[in-house]
Design an enzyme around this catalytic site. Structure first.
Site, PDB file in Angstrom:
ATOM      1  N   MET A  41     -11.633  -6.266   4.920  1.00  6.60           N
ATOM      2  CA  MET A  41     -10.809  -5.329   5.682  1.00  6.60           C
ATOM      3  C   MET A  41     -10.488  -5.918   7.052  1.00  6.60           C
ATOM      4  SD  MET A  41     -10.076  -2.635   3.870  1.00  6.60           S
ATOM      5  CE  MET A  41      -9.412  -1.602   5.201  1.00  6.60           C
TER       6      MET A  41
ATOM      7  N   HIS B   4      -8.218   0.914  -4.403  1.00  9.13           N
ATOM      8  CA  HIS B   4      -9.173   0.654  -3.323  1.00  9.13           C
ATOM      9  C   HIS B   4      -9.894   1.971  -3.027  1.00  9.13           C
ATOM     10  CE1 HIS B   4      -9.795  -0.520   1.203  1.00  9.13           C
ATOM     11  NE2 HIS B   4     -10.934  -0.421   0.539  1.00  9.13           N
TER      12      HIS B   4
ATOM     13  N   ASP C 125      -4.851   3.572  -2.169  1.00  8.96           N
ATOM     14  CA  ASP C 125      -6.040   3.903  -1.384  1.00  8.96           C
ATOM     15  C   ASP C 125      -6.546   5.286  -1.757  1.00  8.96           C
ATOM     16  OD1 ASP C 125      -6.293   1.605   0.421  1.00  8.96           O
ATOM     17  OD2 ASP C 125      -4.351   2.252   1.179  1.00  8.96           O
TER      18      ASP C 125
ATOM     19  N   HIS D 282      -1.023  -1.143  -4.296  1.00 11.40           N
ATOM     20  CA  HIS D 282      -2.351  -0.888  -3.740  1.00 11.40           C
ATOM     21  C   HIS D 282      -2.474   0.612  -3.478  1.00 11.40           C
ATOM     22  CE1 HIS D 282      -5.984  -2.230  -1.546  1.00 11.40           C
ATOM     23  NE2 HIS D 282      -5.708  -1.249  -0.699  1.00 11.40           N
TER      24      HIS D 282
ATOM     25  N   ASP E 134      -6.543  -6.503   4.028  1.00 12.27           N
ATOM     26  CA  ASP E 134      -5.916  -5.184   4.067  1.00 12.27           C
ATOM     27  C   ASP E 134      -6.039  -4.634   5.473  1.00 12.27           C
ATOM     28  OD1 ASP E 134      -5.103  -2.561   3.772  1.00 12.27           O
ATOM     29  OD2 ASP E 134      -6.625  -2.009   2.302  1.00 12.27           O
TER      30      ASP E 134
ATOM     31  N   SER F   6       0.833  -1.197   0.000  1.00  7.69           N
ATOM     32  CA  SER F   6       0.000   0.000   0.000  1.00  7.69           C
ATOM     33  C   SER F   6       0.869   1.249   0.000  1.00  7.69           C
ATOM     34  CB  SER F   6      -0.899   0.018   1.238  1.00  7.69           C
ATOM     35  OG  SER F   6      -1.506   1.290   1.380  1.00  7.69           O
TER      36      SER F   6
ATOM     37  N   MET G 122     -12.193   4.094  -1.073  1.00  6.31           N
ATOM     38  CA  MET G 122     -12.901   4.302   0.196  1.00  6.31           C
ATOM     39  C   MET G 122     -13.617   5.644   0.075  1.00  6.31           C
ATOM     40  SD  MET G 122      -9.999   3.064   2.861  1.00  6.31           S
ATOM     41  CE  MET G 122      -8.535   2.373   2.138  1.00  6.31           C
TER      42      MET G 122
ATOM     43  N   MET H 170      -9.216   7.964  -0.733  1.00  4.58           N
ATOM     44  CA  MET H 170     -10.107   8.324   0.384  1.00  4.58           C
ATOM     45  C   MET H 170     -10.628   9.736   0.176  1.00  4.58           C
ATOM     46  SD  MET H 170      -7.889   6.903   3.591  1.00  4.58           S
ATOM     47  CE  MET H 170      -6.857   5.443   3.466  1.00  4.58           C
TER      48      MET H 170
END
Length: 220
Positions: free
Chosen positions: A135, A64, A33, A31, A173, A8, A66, A35
């Site tokens: 998660m 990913h 993220d 990975h 994760d 990540s 979120m 957000m």
């Protein structure tokens, strides 16, 4: 079945992202993220930065999301260069429709579940997804400790995937390190997101190799 390692970049140096992407060239995925400070209490990056990351990354991008309203935003990340796009079950209005739209754009479609979200409502829909992300911490911040109570959910998901006969990957994760990766693999995970464990290591390629070897001995 191989053990796939997806470091990540949440734990990378955001001023030196290209350098830190190069450091994980031996991984299976990067990975990323995304957000929005609404679905989770943190803000990372948006489409323009994501697109540049995809352009310079030496490995495929595992996005990913979120974020709220992934039904609207997720296809843009497929277009921006992701190899795999995972959205949250708790945020999607029409998860099957969205997964089909992502697949239609040539990317793998993943469904993410927060620690307290049950897998059971989605078991009959497994063929619609390429990956289930369980998660193992509450999404939002790196460096959290692994939640042991997620292991039974990983097991139930693995049993359901096996019974379905589908090739659905199971990703974990949160809090994944040498201390936890074997238990996650033993429970049924086969894709492992590790942030601080990788980027905090003295030798990043060695850490990726060590995590892969530990997981591979337990992957079903």
């Amino acid at each position: 079945m191989p053990a796939r390692i997806a470091p990540s970049i949440l734990s990378a140096d955001f001023v030196n992202l290209e350098r830190d992407l190069g450091a994980i060239a031996t991984a299976d995925y990067a990975h990323v993220d995304v957000m929005d400070n609404h679905f989770v209490p943190n803000l990372t990056l948006g489409l323009p930065v994501f697109e540049r990351i995809a352009q310079v990354s030496p490995v495929p991008i595992d996005a990913h999301l979120m974020i709220e309203d992934p039904d609207r935003w997720a296809p843009g990340f497929a277009e921006a260069g992701a190899a795999s796009v995972t959205f949250h079950a708790e945020a999607a209005t029409a998860p099957v429709r969205l997964a089909r739209e992502l697949r239609g754009r040539g990317v793998r479609a993943g469904l993410a579940l927060r620690p307290a979200t049950p897998i059971e409502p989605y078991l009959d829909l497994l063929p619609e997804f390429d990956m289930i992300l369980v998660m193992t911490v509450e999404p939002g911040f790196g460096g959290q400790s692994f939640i042991e109570g997620t292991l039974p959910k990983i097991r139930r998901t693995r049993e359901a995937v096996g019974a379905s006969g589908q090739d659905v990957w199971i990703q974990v994760d949160g809090g994944i390190s040498r201390a936890t990766i074997e238990r996650a693999a033993d429970a049924g995970a086969d894709v492992f997101v590790a942030g601080s464990a990788v980027y905090g290591a003295e030798n990043v390629p060695d850490e990726i190799a060590a995590l892969r070897d530990l997981a591979a001995a337990h992957v079903h």
